[in-house]
Write a protein that holds these residues in place. Structure first.
Motif, short mmCIF file in Angstrom:
data_model
loop_
_atom_site.label_atom_id
_atom_site.label_comp_id
_atom_site.label_asym_id
_atom_site.label_seq_id
_atom_site.Cartn_x
_atom_site.Cartn_y
_atom_site.Cartn_z
N TYR A 312 0.83 -1.20 0.00
CA TYR A 312 0.00 0.00 0.00
C TYR A 312 0.87 1.27 0.00
CZ TYR A 312 -2.62 3.86 2.08
OH TYR A 312 -3.15 5.09 2.35
N LEU A 313 1.92 1.28 0.82
CA LEU A 313 2.81 2.44 0.87
C LEU A 313 3.52 2.64 -0.45
CD1 LEU A 313 4.47 2.26 4.41
CD2 LEU A 313 2.49 3.58 3.67
N ASN A 314 3.99 1.55 -1.06
CA ASN A 314 4.68 1.67 -2.34
C ASN A 314 3.76 2.23 -3.42
OD1 ASN A 314 7.61 0.49 -2.62
ND2 ASN A 314 6.60 -0.79 -1.10
N LEU A 315 2.52 1.77 -3.45
CA LEU A 315 1.57 2.27 -4.44
C LEU A 315 1.24 3.75 -4.19
CD1 LEU A 315 -0.88 -0.77 -4.70
CD2 LEU A 315 0.84 -0.05 -6.38
N SER A 316 1.09 4.11 -2.93
CA SER A 316 0.78 5.51 -2.60
C SER A 316 1.93 6.42 -3.00
CB SER A 316 0.51 5.65 -1.09
OG SER A 316 -0.62 4.89 -0.71
N ILE A 317 3.16 5.99 -2.69
CA ILE A 317 4.33 6.80 -3.02
C ILE A 317 4.55 6.86 -4.53
CG2 ILE A 317 6.85 6.89 -2.80
CD1 ILE A 317 6.47 5.74 0.05
N ARG A 318 4.23 5.76 -5.21
CA ARG A 318 4.44 5.69 -6.65
C ARG A 318 3.47 6.57 -7.42
NH1 ARG A 318 4.71 6.12 -11.19
NH2 ARG A 318 5.37 4.66 -12.85
N PHE A 325 10.35 7.19 1.30
CA PHE A 325 10.69 6.27 2.38
C PHE A 325 11.60 6.99 3.37
CE2 PHE A 325 8.98 3.15 -0.49
CZ PHE A 325 8.36 2.27 0.37
N THR A 326 10.98 7.83 4.18
CA THR A 326 11.66 8.57 5.24
C THR A 326 11.71 7.72 6.51
OG1 THR A 326 9.59 9.52 6.00
CG2 THR A 326 10.78 10.72 4.28
N GLY A 327 12.30 8.29 7.57
CA GLY A 327 12.28 7.59 8.85
C GLY A 327 10.87 7.33 9.35
N PRO A 328 9.99 8.34 9.35
CA PRO A 328 8.60 8.10 9.78
C PRO A 328 7.87 7.07 8.92
CG PRO A 328 9.08 10.43 9.84
CD PRO A 328 10.26 9.78 9.19
N THR A 329 8.20 6.98 7.63
CA THR A 329 7.57 5.97 6.78
C THR A 329 7.98 4.57 7.20
OG1 THR A 329 7.54 7.52 4.92
CG2 THR A 329 7.23 5.19 4.41
N VAL A 330 9.27 4.38 7.49
CA VAL A 330 9.74 3.09 7.98
C VAL A 330 9.08 2.77 9.32
CG1 VAL A 330 11.77 1.83 8.82
CG2 VAL A 330 11.93 3.21 6.75
N GLY A 331 8.98 3.79 10.18
CA GLY A 331 8.30 3.58 11.46
C GLY A 331 6.85 3.18 11.29
N ALA A 332 6.18 3.71 10.25
CA ALA A 332 4.78 3.37 10.00
C ALA A 332 4.62 1.88 9.67
CB ALA A 332 4.23 4.23 8.87
N VAL A 333 5.55 1.32 8.91
CA VAL A 333 5.48 -0.10 8.58
C VAL A 333 5.55 -0.94 9.86
CG1 VAL A 333 6.56 -2.00 7.34
CG2 VAL A 333 6.55 0.29 6.33
N LEU A 334 6.45 -0.57 10.77
CA LEU A 334 6.58 -1.30 12.03
C LEU A 334 5.38 -1.08 12.94
CD1 LEU A 334 10.35 -0.50 12.57
CD2 LEU A 334 9.40 -2.76 12.13
N ALA A 335 4.85 0.14 12.96
CA ALA A 335 3.67 0.42 13.78
C ALA A 335 2.47 -0.38 13.32
CB ALA A 335 3.36 1.92 13.75
N ALA A 336 2.39 -0.63 12.00
CA ALA A 336 1.27 -1.42 11.47
C ALA A 336 1.30 -2.86 11.95
CB ALA A 336 1.29 -1.38 9.94
N LEU A 337 2.45 -3.32 12.46
CA LEU A 337 2.58 -4.70 12.95
C LEU A 337 2.21 -4.84 14.41
CD1 LEU A 337 6.09 -5.55 11.39
CD2 LEU A 337 3.84 -5.93 10.37
#
Length: 487
Positions: A312-318, A325-337
């Motif tokens: 979903y993030l890749n499609l949104s960014i694309r 893919f900033t620090g907060p974006t990486v954090g969002a992937v982990l927060a989703a888990l």
């Protein structure tokens, strides 16, 4: 059941250890990738001694490798507590771990996490409560890390210069008093917040901490006439050159992690996916997947849910303009888990994400009719981070259906960039606060127009064939084992 819980505990500890080691190894791999060999420790130093209100991008401040190192060290510290303390690690322990490492990419670091963490430990000792059963509360308390950094490095000094440290006795005393106060307030307010939202948002701490942070921010800043709490900005030269290519590195990193989780879960589950279909039909309401289905299936759920959110993030960014893919974006992937062992799975999360897309399409249409440009996109940083926390609204999908879930996502997305102003960005769980407010508004409406019968409440599966039929949930609640539930 006892053996099952012991095995679950070992797997949860293994997940924490595996992710922490992955971050540490990734720090050195990132240094090789970006050429930051001589800057890792200095970048980490800047992360440790800088004020960090939302959203402070640790990739820009310290660099990719320093941010990975920060997550690895903080994660390993939590992992040691999980392994060394007597007792079993549970699903909420894993949730606390993921929230800690998620925010290690924006706002949390190895210095500002300890005052809040240890203050709750003092409370547990005073009340003679079990440390291991309440370890997740200590981890959740790190949400107030930005307050700690402010008090140490800027609040009592009247300003801050990047890279310069001026600790004062007043700052140290204020930090100690503030942390001690939090240690005794946090365990008291968490159960009350759960009563407000009735379990329909999994990020219980977000609502509780957000409202407390609203009071604390206004008291310490607006009431006292202090206004200097802006972000510290530093564009790392390496970050400026490599930012556009961080996506390749981050995607490879997470895909390897998720593939490892899937293979490990598949092997531990007897080299099969048996039982995953039952997990994927669970409403996610007051549900402990680890106890009900076992951690091997939760590992598979981490892999599936994480991979789909990354897609979903890749499609949104694309396809939209905004943050990459900033620090907060990486954090969002982990927060989703965070709650993949306590309620989240792909089938009860996708309607929430669809609500974000629905809002975007509607606003874009209205702006086009008015002849103006849309002011945001799905890849705007605030919407990326908020989407990760919005997945915690999945119990609404499980109990009230897909349309209610889409409405919840729609409402959450419309408020996500406004709530941080309430606490000045000094509470890390802002997305959890937004989901809590969403439930406070939406739940009374759902209960009024879609009342549920006892028979429906006993039903614990999602009926995907009928999108209008009401959804049941687990009727039994976890027993209170002299611990504070901080989900």
């Amino acid at each position: 059941m006892k053996n099952c819980r012991i095995n679950n505990s070992r797997i949860i500890n293994g997940i924490a250890l595996g992710f922490s080691l992955a971050f540490l190894l990734s720090a050195w791999a990132a240094a090789f990738y970006t050429g930051e060999w001589g800057q890792i420790l200095y970048g980490w130093y800047l992360i440790l001694i800088s004020p960090c209100p939302l959203v402070t991008d640790y990739f820009a401040l310290g660099g990719l490798s320093a941010a990975m190192l920060n997550a690895g060290v903080c994660g390993m510290a939590c992992c040691l507590f999980m392994i060394l303390l007597k007792g079993e690690s549970r699903a909420n322990t894993m949730a606390g771990y993921f929230l800690v490492v998620a925010h290690c990419f924006y706002g949390l670091n190895f210095l500002n996490m300890w005052p809040c963490f240890l203050a709750v430990m003092l409370y547990l000792r005073w009340k003679k409560l079990d440390y291991k059963k309440n370890l997740h509360v200590c981890m959740f308390a790190t949400s107030f890390g930005p307050f700690v950094s402010e008090f140490l490095f800027r609040y009592t000094q009247g300003g801050y210069t990047l890279g310069e440290v001026h600790l004062t006795p007043k700052g140290l005393i204020l930090t100690a008093a503030f942390s001690l106060m939090l240690g005794f307030l946090i365990p008291a307010i968490l159960p009350g917040a759960h009563a407000w939202h009735k379990g329909y948002t999994l990020f219980n701490g977000g609502l509780a901490f957000g409202l407390l942070g609203f009071f604390l921010f206004n008291f310490f800043y607006d009431t006292m006439g202090v206004h200097n709490h802006q972000n510290v900005t530093r564009i790392n030269p390496v970050y400026e050159r490599f930012q556009c290519s961080y996506g390749t590195y981050v995607n490879l990193f997470f895909l390897l992690l998720f593939l490892t989780c899937f293979i490990a879960g598949w092997i531990l589950n007897g080299r099969s996916l048996k039982g995953f279909e039952h997990l994927a039909k669970d409403t996610g309401y007051s549900s402990d997947f680890a106890d009900k289905y076992g951690m091997p299936l939760c590992l598979i759920n981490i892999a599936c849910h994480g991979s789909l959110f990354l897609l979903y993030l890749n499609l949104s960014i694309r396809f939209t303009e905004g943050a990459g893919f900033t620090g907060p974006t990486v954090g969002a992937v982990l927060a989703a888990l965070t709650f993949t062992a306590m309620g989240q799975h792909p089938r009860n999360v996708w309607p929430i994400i669809l609500g974000y897309q629905l809002l975007y399409m509607m606003v874009r249409l209205v702006c086009a009719l008015n002849g103006q440009d849309i002011p945001w996109s799905l890849s705007t940083q605030g919407y990326i981070s908020s989407a990760a926390f919005a997945t915690g609204l999945c119990p609404i999908v499980g109990r009230y259906g897909i349309r209610a879930g889409i409405a919840a996502g729609f409402m959450c997305a419309s408020m996500c960039t406004s709530t941080s102003a309430l606490h000045g960005g000094l509470i890390l769980y802002n997305g959890g606060l937004t989901t809590g407010i969403t439930v406070l508004i939406l739940l009374p409406i759902l209960e009024h127009y879609i009342p549920q019968t006892r028979e429906q409440i006993k039903d614990q599966t999602i009926n995907m064939q009928d999108m209008i039929t009401l959804i049941g949930s687990i009727s039994s609640r976890q027993k209170n084992e002299d611990s504070t539930d901080g989900r």
